[in-house]
Write a protein that holds these residues in place. Structure first.
Motif, short mmCIF file in Angstrom:
data_model
loop_
_atom_site.label_atom_id
_atom_site.label_comp_id
_atom_site.label_asym_id
_atom_site.label_seq_id
_atom_site.Cartn_x
_atom_site.Cartn_y
_atom_site.Cartn_z
N SER A 38 53.72 -41.38 47.24
CA SER A 38 53.09 -42.96 46.98
C SER A 38 52.24 -43.81 48.58
N TRP A 39 52.06 -44.47 48.11
CA TRP A 39 50.60 -45.29 48.96
C TRP A 39 51.32 -44.97 50.21
N ARG A 40 53.16 -45.02 51.00
CA ARG A 40 53.29 -45.12 52.50
C ARG A 40 52.91 -44.24 52.75
N THR A 41 52.76 -42.56 51.51
CA THR A 41 53.44 -41.45 52.50
C THR A 41 51.56 -41.03 52.83
N ARG A 42 50.26 -41.33 51.74
CA ARG A 42 49.18 -41.58 51.85
C ARG A 42 48.74 -41.33 52.73
N LEU A 43 48.45 -42.76 53.08
CA LEU A 43 48.65 -42.85 54.65
C LEU A 43 49.01 -42.88 55.78
N LEU A 44 50.30 -42.29 55.29
CA LEU A 44 51.09 -41.54 56.88
C LEU A 44 50.07 -40.08 56.96
N VAL A 45 49.92 -39.78 55.69
CA VAL A 45 49.62 -38.14 56.00
C VAL A 45 47.86 -38.21 56.41
N ILE A 46 47.74 -39.11 55.64
CA ILE A 46 45.72 -38.86 56.04
C ILE A 46 45.69 -39.81 58.00
N SER A 47 46.39 -40.71 58.00
CA SER A 47 46.56 -40.53 59.12
C SER A 47 46.63 -39.26 60.62
N ASP A 48 48.06 -38.82 60.02
CA ASP A 48 48.37 -37.35 60.83
C ASP A 48 46.98 -36.61 60.42
N TRP A 49 46.23 -36.43 59.45
CA TRP A 49 45.44 -35.66 60.01
C TRP A 49 44.06 -35.85 60.93
N GLY A 50 43.84 -37.08 60.86
CA GLY A 50 42.80 -38.53 61.68
C GLY A 50 43.62 -37.78 63.01
N ARG A 51 44.74 -38.50 63.49
CA ARG A 51 45.44 -37.73 65.04
C ARG A 51 45.08 -36.55 64.98
N ARG A 52 44.64 -35.38 64.50
CA ARG A 52 44.86 -33.96 64.81
C ARG A 52 43.68 -33.92 65.23
N PHE A 53 42.71 -34.33 64.17
CA PHE A 53 41.34 -34.87 64.52
C PHE A 53 40.57 -35.00 65.41
N ILE A 54 41.95 -36.03 66.41
CA ILE A 54 40.90 -36.87 68.06
C ILE A 54 42.03 -36.58 68.41
N PHE A 55 43.04 -36.42 68.43
CA PHE A 55 43.68 -35.94 69.97
C PHE A 55 44.57 -34.60 69.62
N GLY A 56 44.39 -34.07 68.18
CA GLY A 56 45.27 -31.58 68.91
C GLY A 56 46.50 -32.44 68.04
N GLN B 207 38.32 -27.27 51.61
CA GLN B 207 39.19 -26.97 52.19
C GLN B 207 39.31 -29.04 52.27
N TRP B 208 38.15 -29.35 52.42
CA TRP B 208 38.12 -31.02 52.02
C TRP B 208 38.54 -31.53 50.26
N LEU B 209 38.10 -30.14 49.63
CA LEU B 209 38.79 -30.67 48.45
C LEU B 209 40.17 -31.08 49.20
N TRP B 210 40.64 -29.63 49.29
CA TRP B 210 42.07 -29.11 49.75
C TRP B 210 42.36 -30.69 49.79
N TYR B 211 42.19 -31.39 50.94
CA TYR B 211 42.21 -32.64 51.44
C TYR B 211 42.77 -34.01 50.55
N SER B 212 41.77 -33.83 49.58
CA SER B 212 41.21 -34.61 48.77
C SER B 212 42.60 -35.29 47.67
N VAL B 213 42.60 -33.30 46.93
CA VAL B 213 43.68 -33.46 45.96
C VAL B 213 45.62 -33.33 46.39
N TYR B 214 45.68 -32.88 47.83
CA TYR B 214 47.04 -32.90 47.97
C TYR B 214 47.08 -34.71 48.43
N ALA B 215 45.74 -35.55 48.85
CA ALA B 215 46.34 -36.90 48.93
C ALA B 215 46.73 -37.92 47.80
N SER B 216 46.12 -37.89 47.16
CA SER B 216 45.68 -37.77 45.58
C SER B 216 47.47 -37.58 44.58
#
Length: 576
Positions: free
Chosen positions: A552-570, A539-548
């Motif tokens: 664009s860097w804009r979408t990368r940052l947005l998606v990674i922040s969405d994943w982080g928000r979900r881990f913290i706040f649901g 699953q973590w390999l999936w995260y890294s591959v899809y992020a790469s």
């Protein structure tokens, strides 16, 4: 007075020799160093750069999906006049659509405006938000209409002429003409589909929480049915299960016991395109998670509250009540493509047929790639006599095995099924395939046919995936970038039925593996070399591959922040 005379002489020199004078001034200011100088002169007819006198070839691209966008990103030759036509003015990272359905990722995070993608080009790319409804091959035009709901002035329909046409329109969901699917089922092909599913899930929970709803009705409303056991259907079922158990169960504790998720698959197993180990693990995990997997169930009808399935084991028809049904059973051809296929005589095919260079068969200036087309790989047996003739330079009718050395590379490049056959039968090379079991070293045309008789059985169509479409876009752009060079110096294989060589090497798909997220922070991966990985680390390999792979860097940052928000706040359960 002496100073005045110097001023007069300098003034005269400036007027008589303005270019030299400006150069002296530049050199003086720069301290005598190297200076770049351009003398401005008035416009004169015939003085324009020769490049402007050459009319640019007009390339029209239909679609902004994986194939169209990768083509645009990779196109570098400024000698083309590029026009893009699509009903969507953005590119969507479709592998993350299941994550959008439950709020793990926001819809805005996976889309990138197409104008932002092409504005970095060194040449202009013109975009029109419209849909193509007809392709006129006779007059080399495409007929389009605006997709705007309100006409803000001007004509809604227009035509665009082309020199080269690139069809990358994708496909629509395949309903197999099942009654009621279009009217009552949700699809998962577009961003709008994912947003609609997200709203419907919340609506089901809000509706079931009303005091006037009976217990039986609550069970129906909270029964979510997924049709199709492929990667998209499986991932959506897993994402929905996580959403319900990790987030909605806390907000609607009284409704958790009524929730049910059912996955229907007509075949014997889900994830049939994956390794058997992945299929078994996925079925066992879904069983542990409480997801009801019904294999051998073919949907025959969908109504507003029930879905009818025919069980292959018993032949009986079963009625299943539901609150929401998601249809994910493969792809179908768009109407405009079907009309185009009728024009060019491809009426007996399901999708548009191209050659190995992605050219539409029968249309030299039209290319098709992505889900709307398939490569019609030429069979070895269709060219068997021509291949033998090329190797038989002396027209003797009989050849030794070593006489084929001059065309081996071209045969392998032109017919990829040869290499697959060699690998499957554990043969070292093409010459070993030609040698008979009794060790005879000479071949006539009949023996040559016998040696290659089984080769064409290895032919397979490419899967309709983002990975294939993306590689096709990059390949076609590379061909366009080197069109003039390869016209003079062809680099492709020998033309067995004609003289010379093909301009380009044919398209070859390289498989980099595939993922199947299974929920609960677990995923399965099947990578090249028959390597299978299952579990949390995958699953973590999936995260890294899809992020790469995001565009664009804009979408990368947005998606990674969405994943982080979900881990913290649901996940967010608001209906917006």
């Amino acid at each position: 007075m002496r100073g005045y005379n110097f001023y007069q002489r300098a003034k005269g020199a400036f007027h008589d020799h303005p270019t030299v004078t400006k150069l002296l001034v530049v050199l003086s200011v720069s301290g005598g160093g190297v200076a770049a100088f351009s003398d401005a002169r008035p416009f004169q007819f015939g003085y324009a750069d020769a490049a402007h006198d050459v009319k640019k070839k007009k390339v029209v691209v239909l679609g902004t999906g994986w194939a169209g966008t990768s083509f645009l990103k990779s196109l570098k030759d400024p000698s083309y006049d590029v026009h893009v036509i699509s009903p969507r003015n953005y590119f969507a990272f479709t592998p993350l659509l299941p994550s959008v359905t439950n709020g793990t990722v926001e819809a805005r995070s996976i889309v990138e405006p197409i104008r932002s993608i092409v504005r970095k080009k060194k040449f202009d790319v013109h975009f029109k938000e419209a849909e193509c409804y007809k392709i006129d091959t006779v007059n080399k035009k495409v007929c389009c209409r605006s997709t705007q709901e309100n006409n803000l002035g001007g004509s809604e329909e227009f035509t665009v002429d082309y020199d080269y046409l690139v069809i990358a329109m994708g496909a629509r969901a395949n309903t197999f003409n099942t009654p009621g699917v279009v009217e009552y089922a949700h699809f998962l092909k577009e961003v709008e589909d994912a947003q609609r599913i997200r709203r419907t899930v919340i609506d089901c929970f809000e509706r079931a929480s009303l005091p006037t709803v009976s217990e039986e009705e609550k069970k129906r409303i909270l029964h979510f049915v997924v049709v199709g056991g492929g990667p998209t259907g499986v991932e959506f079922a897993a994402e929905l299960h996580d959403f319900v158990n990790e987030d909605l169960a806390k907000l609607y504790p009284a409704l958790k016991q009524h929730v049910k998720i059912t996955l229907l698959e007509a075949a014997d197993h889900i994830l049939n395109m994956f390794d058997k180990r992945i299929t078994e693990f996925a079925e066992e995990k879904f069983q542990r998670d409480g997801i009801d997997v019904k294999t051998g169930s073919m949907v025959v009808k969908v109504s507003d509250k029930e879905i009818s399935t025919k069980e292959r084991s018993s032949g009986k028809t079963v009625e299943i009540p539901f609150g929401m049904v998601v249809w994910s059973t493969g792809i179908g051809t768009r109407p405009v493509i079907m009309d185009f296929m009728k024009q060019i005589g491809q009426t007996n095919r399901r999708v548009l047929a191209t050659d190995e260079w992605l050219r539409v068969e029968g249309c030299d200036s039209i290319y098709a790639l992505g889900d709307c087309a398939t490569i019609n790989q030429r069979k070895v047996m269709e060219d068997i006599a021509a291949i033998f003739s090329k190797a038989d330079e002396n027209n003797s009718g009989t050849l030794k095995v070593d006489d084929f050395k001059g065309v081996i590379k071209d045969i392998a490049e032109r017919y990829p099924q040869v290499q697959i056959h060699l690998k499957k039968n554990q043969l070292r090379n093409f010459l070993q395939l030609l040698k008979s079991k009794d060790g005879e070293d000479e071949l006539n045309i009949e023996k040559f046919k016998q040696a290659l008789a089984e080769v064409d059985k290895q032919m397979k169509s490419l899967p309709p995936t983002a990975q294939v479409a993306s590689q096709q876009g990059v390949y076609l752009a590379d061909c366009f970038n080197r069109m003039d060079i390869c016209e003079k110096y062809p680099e492709g294989p020998i033309r067995f039925r004609a003289a010379g060589r093909h301009r380009f090497r044919p398209f070859r798909y390289k498989h980099f593996g595939q993922f199947a997220p299974l929920g609960g922070e677990q995923a399965a991966a099947q990578l090249p070399g028959d390597w299978v990985s299952i579990g949390h680390s995958t699953q973590w390999l999936w995260y890294s591959v899809y992020a790469s792979k995001l565009v664009s860097w804009r979408t990368r940052l947005l998606v990674i922040s969405d994943w982080g928000r979900r881990f913290i706040f649901g996940r967010d359960s608001s209906r917006i």
